[in-house]
Design a protein around this motif. Structure first.
Motif, PDB file in Angstrom:
ATOM      1  N   ALA A   1      -0.019 -52.684 -45.773  1.00 42.80           N
ATOM      2  CA  ALA A   1      -0.729 -53.563 -46.694  1.00 42.80           C
ATOM      3  C   ALA A   1       0.186 -53.979 -47.847  1.00 42.80           C
ATOM      4  O   ALA A   1       0.168 -55.150 -48.268  1.00 42.80           O
ATOM      5  CB  ALA A   1      -1.985 -52.875 -47.232  1.00 42.80           C
ATOM      6  N   ARG A   2       0.971 -53.060 -48.348  1.00 44.23           N
ATOM      7  CA  ARG A   2       1.893 -53.384 -49.443  1.00 44.23           C
ATOM      8  C   ARG A   2       2.945 -54.387 -48.986  1.00 44.23           C
ATOM      9  O   ARG A   2       3.280 -55.333 -49.712  1.00 44.23           O
ATOM     10  CB  ARG A   2       2.549 -52.111 -49.972  1.00 44.23           C
ATOM     11  CG  ARG A   2       1.572 -51.216 -50.701  1.00 44.23           C
ATOM     12  CD  ARG A   2       2.177 -49.885 -51.087  1.00 44.23           C
ATOM     13  NE  ARG A   2       1.190 -49.062 -51.751  1.00 44.23           N
ATOM     14  CZ  ARG A   2       1.442 -47.862 -52.246  1.00 44.23           C
ATOM     15  NH1 ARG A   2       2.659 -47.329 -52.143  1.00 44.23           N
ATOM     16  NH2 ARG A   2       0.478 -47.174 -52.838  1.00 44.23           N
TER      17      ARG A   2
ATOM     18  N   LEU B   1       1.257 -57.719 -48.617  1.00 45.96           N
ATOM     19  CA  LEU B   1       1.045 -58.336 -49.921  1.00 45.96           C
ATOM     20  C   LEU B   1       2.326 -59.001 -50.418  1.00 45.96           C
ATOM     21  O   LEU B   1       2.296 -60.147 -50.886  1.00 45.96           O
ATOM     22  CB  LEU B   1       0.561 -57.292 -50.939  1.00 45.96           C
ATOM     23  CG  LEU B   1       0.327 -57.802 -52.353  1.00 45.96           C
ATOM     24  CD1 LEU B   1      -0.802 -58.827 -52.389  1.00 45.96           C
ATOM     25  CD2 LEU B   1       0.012 -56.635 -53.282  1.00 45.96           C
ATOM     26  N   ALA B   2       3.441 -58.322 -50.294  1.00 47.32           N
ATOM     27  CA  ALA B   2       4.718 -58.889 -50.737  1.00 47.32           C
ATOM     28  C   ALA B   2       5.064 -60.143 -49.940  1.00 47.32           C
ATOM     29  O   ALA B   2       5.468 -61.164 -50.521  1.00 47.32           O
ATOM     30  CB  ALA B   2       5.832 -57.847 -50.608  1.00 47.32           C
ATOM     31  N   VAL B   3       4.895 -60.092 -48.634  1.00 43.56           N
ATOM     32  CA  VAL B   3       5.203 -61.253 -47.787  1.00 43.56           C
ATOM     33  C   VAL B   3       4.266 -62.408 -48.120  1.00 43.56           C
ATOM     34  O   VAL B   3       4.694 -63.562 -48.242  1.00 43.56           O
ATOM     35  CB  VAL B   3       5.134 -60.866 -46.289  1.00 43.56           C
ATOM     36  CG1 VAL B   3       5.181 -62.091 -45.402  1.00 43.56           C
ATOM     37  CG2 VAL B   3       6.262 -59.899 -45.947  1.00 43.56           C
TER      38      VAL B   3
ATOM     39  N   LEU C   1      -5.406 -57.230 -49.546  1.00 39.85           N
ATOM     40  CA  LEU C   1      -4.149 -56.514 -49.303  1.00 39.85           C
ATOM     41  C   LEU C   1      -3.816 -55.581 -50.459  1.00 39.85           C
ATOM     42  O   LEU C   1      -3.361 -54.445 -50.234  1.00 39.85           O
ATOM     43  CB  LEU C   1      -3.011 -57.509 -49.074  1.00 39.85           C
ATOM     44  CG  LEU C   1      -3.046 -58.273 -47.758  1.00 39.85           C
ATOM     45  CD1 LEU C   1      -2.039 -59.420 -47.775  1.00 39.85           C
ATOM     46  CD2 LEU C   1      -2.795 -57.341 -46.586  1.00 39.85           C
ATOM     47  N   ALA C   2      -4.032 -56.031 -51.684  1.00 37.95           N
ATOM     48  CA  ALA C   2      -3.748 -55.189 -52.849  1.00 37.95           C
ATOM     49  C   ALA C   2      -4.631 -53.946 -52.844  1.00 37.95           C
ATOM     50  O   ALA C   2      -4.168 -52.838 -53.122  1.00 37.95           O
ATOM     51  CB  ALA C   2      -3.940 -55.981 -54.137  1.00 37.95           C
ATOM     52  N   GLU C   3      -5.903 -54.125 -52.500  1.00 35.14           N
ATOM     53  CA  GLU C   3      -6.791 -52.961 -52.471  1.00 35.14           C
ATOM     54  C   GLU C   3      -6.427 -52.014 -51.336  1.00 35.14           C
ATOM     55  O   GLU C   3      -6.490 -50.790 -51.496  1.00 35.14           O
ATOM     56  CB  GLU C   3      -8.247 -53.389 -52.335  1.00 35.14           C
ATOM     57  CG  GLU C   3      -9.179 -52.200 -52.400  1.00 35.14           C
ATOM     58  CD  GLU C   3     -10.637 -52.572 -52.470  1.00 35.14           C
ATOM     59  OE1 GLU C   3     -11.448 -51.661 -52.228  1.00 35.14           O
ATOM     60  OE2 GLU C   3     -10.970 -53.724 -52.756  1.00 35.14           O
TER      61      GLU C   3
ATOM     62  N   ARG D   1      -4.537 -53.970 -60.244  1.00 34.74           N
ATOM     63  CA  ARG D   1      -4.630 -54.994 -59.192  1.00 34.74           C
ATOM     64  C   ARG D   1      -5.116 -56.319 -59.755  1.00 34.74           C
ATOM     65  O   ARG D   1      -4.567 -57.378 -59.435  1.00 34.74           O
ATOM     66  CB  ARG D   1      -5.564 -54.539 -58.064  1.00 34.74           C
ATOM     67  CG  ARG D   1      -5.025 -53.383 -57.249  1.00 34.74           C
ATOM     68  CD  ARG D   1      -5.843 -53.115 -56.004  1.00 34.74           C
ATOM     69  NE  ARG D   1      -7.275 -53.154 -56.168  1.00 34.74           N
ATOM     70  CZ  ARG D   1      -8.082 -52.093 -56.221  1.00 34.74           C
ATOM     71  NH1 ARG D   1      -7.567 -50.887 -56.137  1.00 34.74           N
ATOM     72  NH2 ARG D   1      -9.383 -52.241 -56.357  1.00 34.74           N
ATOM     73  N   LEU D   2      -6.161 -56.279 -60.583  1.00 36.18           N
ATOM     74  CA  LEU D   2      -6.682 -57.516 -61.171  1.00 36.18           C
ATOM     75  C   LEU D   2      -5.626 -58.185 -62.050  1.00 36.18           C
ATOM     76  O   LEU D   2      -5.436 -59.408 -61.987  1.00 36.18           O
ATOM     77  CB  LEU D   2      -7.949 -57.233 -61.978  1.00 36.18           C
ATOM     78  CG  LEU D   2      -9.178 -56.822 -61.183  1.00 36.18           C
ATOM     79  CD1 LEU D   2     -10.324 -56.482 -62.123  1.00 36.18           C
ATOM     80  CD2 LEU D   2      -9.586 -57.884 -60.188  1.00 36.18           C
TER      81      LEU D   2
END
Length: 116
Positions: free
Chosen positions: A5-6, A9-11, A47-49, A61-62
């Protein structure tokens, strides 16, 4: 799962940054720019969560997601071939809010589950 997920998120953030900051003849995606913003930030929030779950990481995250959306708009305002839009930022925030609203609704619908 968290590592995937991390990385996702980056991609996703790199891809969105490229789309946001390069000249685009017609907005790619769902056909209406604001809907693209809502969908993109809903996915980013998910993805962040998944990468950093739990209530303790919610403010972080927010801040990350809303700061990222605001940053894109500020940079677009400096580009001659793009323009900043408060409505785009509002659509970003709506996408993040929709994710958290959906997550909360699903969690509350499951007996015995914590909303973390």
């Amino acid at each position: 799962m968290r590592t995937a997920a991390r990385l996702g998120l980056a991609v996703a953030m790199l891809a969105i940054t490229w789309l946001a900051l390069t000249p685009q003849p017609d907005p790619p995606g769902l056909g209406w720019g604001k809907l693209n913003h809502v969908a993109a930030f809903l996915v980013l929030a998910a993805l962040a969560e998944a990468g950093w779950p739990g209530r303790a990481s919610l403010p972080w995250r927010l801040g990350l997601l809303l700061g990222y959306g605001l940053g894109i708009e500020l940079v677009q305002g400096l580009l001659v071939y793009r323009q900043a839009s408060a409505l785009d930022f509002a659509a970003d925030a709506l996408g993040v809010g929709l994710w958290h609203g959906l997550r909360l609704a699903v969690t509350q619908a499951r007996p015995g589950r914590d909303a973390s």
